[in-house]
Design an enzyme around this catalytic site. Structure first.
Site, short mmCIF file in Angstrom:
data_model
loop_
_atom_site.label_atom_id
_atom_site.label_comp_id
_atom_site.label_asym_id
_atom_site.label_seq_id
_atom_site.Cartn_x
_atom_site.Cartn_y
_atom_site.Cartn_z
N HIS A 161 0.84 -1.21 0.00
CA HIS A 161 0.00 0.00 0.00
C HIS A 161 0.87 1.26 0.00
O HIS A 161 0.46 2.31 0.48
CB HIS A 161 -0.97 0.03 1.19
CG HIS A 161 -1.71 -1.26 1.38
ND1 HIS A 161 -2.91 -1.54 0.77
CD2 HIS A 161 -1.36 -2.37 2.08
CE1 HIS A 161 -3.30 -2.76 1.11
NE2 HIS A 161 -2.38 -3.30 1.89
N SER A 282 15.26 21.33 -16.94
CA SER A 282 14.08 22.14 -17.20
C SER A 282 14.52 23.40 -17.93
O SER A 282 15.60 23.93 -17.66
CB SER A 282 13.42 22.51 -15.87
OG SER A 282 12.68 23.71 -16.01
N LYS A 288 16.61 21.74 -11.84
CA LYS A 288 15.87 20.49 -12.08
C LYS A 288 16.68 19.39 -12.75
O LYS A 288 17.54 19.63 -13.58
CB LYS A 288 14.65 20.78 -12.97
CG LYS A 288 13.57 21.54 -12.25
CD LYS A 288 12.77 20.68 -11.32
CE LYS A 288 11.64 20.02 -12.08
NZ LYS A 288 10.85 19.16 -11.21
N GLU A 295 9.30 8.53 -17.00
CA GLU A 295 7.96 9.06 -17.31
C GLU A 295 7.52 8.68 -18.71
O GLU A 295 6.35 8.34 -18.95
CB GLU A 295 7.97 10.58 -17.14
CG GLU A 295 8.06 10.98 -15.69
CD GLU A 295 8.22 12.48 -15.48
OE1 GLU A 295 7.85 12.96 -14.42
OE2 GLU A 295 8.73 13.16 -16.40
#
Ligand code: ARG
Length: 465
Positions: A161, A282, A288, A295
């Site tokens: 979980h 970024s 970043k 992704e």
């Protein structure tokens, strides 16, 4: 306006196809990639035609030369389909006629239909694609095994979980992502047995009258045999759908690890640092470092699910035998193959270069009262029924939570106040390494069991069974 009809089927038509139909019908923009496979098929086909007595030896030799020449042009990019050509088959027939003349090249089409041709081509294409995927899956497995080997013995929080559950070895977690890929490799191997039969010679649907030796063609193309039913062979695409499922499963399996890597690389988790070569920046935020590979892998899984679902929807309800709907099998499966072959090398590289914050992982392993099960099981060993052991351990956790203590921190008196079963010896099991090495049953997280996994996976990577 209708165009003149110099296609593969002009004879019974007074006019050529309407432009709108021609545009709808055209598949060269995606099926021309099958050209080398089609030429291989033709090369086998002319041998069978020769054996059946429809081509002389000299005609066979002319055609063999023409096929070799055309293949060279196709591979060099100097031969391609014309705008008015419907499909790869039409383009290549024109190409062979240009080289060998229509008297000889015009004989090739005897005894075959685009229906058995395309059913064969998609199989040969996918068999090659399966080999490419297998190579990539091996590299991915090698990356996981290397990381698991490098971090032998390092503990981390195991989760259910997404909450701390029980400590596990980092290697155990990494290898938990290896086994699904082993199963996908097994699926490909098993799929190969079904895909490895040649539909060639099935004709349009019923076979052929000219005595073409389908076994000879199958053998030439490297198939293990010939399909058993010509209608099934030209109409079914379950071989494509099954491949598509395996491809989709691979993408879905990658997406699960991708999700973890995305979380693990956040500031809050800090479990891993992504290698510069496998992460992106970024355009506005100079600090970043983004997990784009993970992704994109996660995103592509959605795309593959779409391809797979679309393909199944195309097949649903199709009557026997060939229907033009079947042309729609190719784009989704091509897209799935192409995208997986883009994702896998990047993903493997990302995994191979992940750097793990092992100190942090070790220190977090016992957090969140993740050793509570060990306390309960220790109580069982002292003869306490598990139902009571669970209750007592729950009380201990509650006490620790209230007093901001770890499980091993209450004093002897505090332990005894919770339950007289909680003697000071219980502290011996409240230890991450002890908890891990105690889980030495088959497939458990103990180092001995993890080493067995590594042994099996190393053999698999070395090509041993
Ligand atoms: N382009 C077709 C396909 O992909 C080839 C077979 C065409 N057969 C036909 N009868 N029109 O399925």
């Amino acid at each position: 306006m209708a165009q003149s009809n110099d296609s593969l089927w002009g004879g019974r038509f007074a006019s050529g196809p309407n432009d709108a139909l021609a545009a709808l019908s055209r598949s060269t923009h995606f099926d021309f990639r099958l050209a080398p496979y089609d030429l291989r098929g033709t090369s086998a086909h002319i041998k069978a035609l020769h054996k059946a007595g429809y081509l002389s030896s000299s005609e066979l030799a002319v055609l063999e030369g023409a096929i070799a020449q055309l293949l060279e042009k196709v591979l060099a990019g100097s031969f391609g389909p014309l705008p008015q050509e419907e499909d790869v088959h039409a383009a290549l027939e024109r190409g062979l006629i240009e080289i060998a003349g229509s008297d000889i090249a015009g004989k090739i089409r005897a005894c075959r239909s685009r229906n058995d041709q395309i059913a064969t081509l998609i199989r040969t294409f996918l068999l090659d694609a399966a080999s490419e995927l297998e190579k990539q899956l091996h590299s991915y497995l090698a990356a996981l095994v290397a990381q698991a080997t490098k971090h032998r013995g390092v503990a981390m929080p195991g989760r259910t979980h997404f909450q701390h559950a029980q400590p596990v070895l980092l290697s155990h977690h990494l290898l938990a992502h290896a086994w699904p890929m082993v199963r996908n490799l097994e699926r490909l191997e098993n799929w190969r047995e079904r895909a490895n039969l040649s539909p060639y010679g099935s004709g349009a649907l019923a076979g052929n009258t000219l005595g073409l030796d389908a076994n000879l063609v199958a053998k030439e193309l490297g198939f293990a045999g010939v399909t058993q039913n010509s209608m099934d062979a030209t109409a079914s695409r379950d071989v494509v759908a099954e491949f598509s499922f395996i491809a989709t499963m691979i993408a879905v399996d990658l997406s699960r690890f991708a999700e973890e890597i995305i979380a693990w690389s956040t500031f809050e988790f800090g479990y891993v640092t992504l290698d510069d070569a496998f992460s992106t920046g970024s355009s506005i935020m100079p600090q970043k470092k983004n997990p784009d590979i993970a992704e994109l892998a996660r995103g592509k899984a959605g795309r593959l699910i779409g391809n797979h679902t679309g393909l199944l929807a195309t097949l649903k309800g199709l009557p026997l035998s060939y229907n033009r709907d079947l042309q729609e099998d190719k784009e989704p499966v091509f897209d799935s193959v192409d995208n997986l072959l883009l994702v896998l090398p990047a993903f493997s590289g990302m995994v191979a270069t992940l750097s793990f914050n092992t100190e942090l992982l070790e220190s977090l392993a016992p957090m969140g009262y993740s050793l509570a099960t060990d306390v309960a099981e220790w109580l069982v060993k002292q003869g306490v029924p598990f139902r009571d052991a669970h209750e007592i351990t729950g009380e201990l956790v509650k006490f620790c939570e209230q007093h901001d203590l770890q499980l091993q921190e209450p004093t002897d008196a505090q332990l005894a106040a919770i339950s007289n079963h909680l003697t000071p010896e219980v502290r011996e099991v409240i230890d991450v390494q002890i908890a891990i090495s105690a889980r030495s049953t088959a497939g458990g997280t103990s180092l001995s069991e993890v080493d067995k996994q590594l042994g099996t996976l190393n053999k698999l990577l070395a090509g041993e069974k």
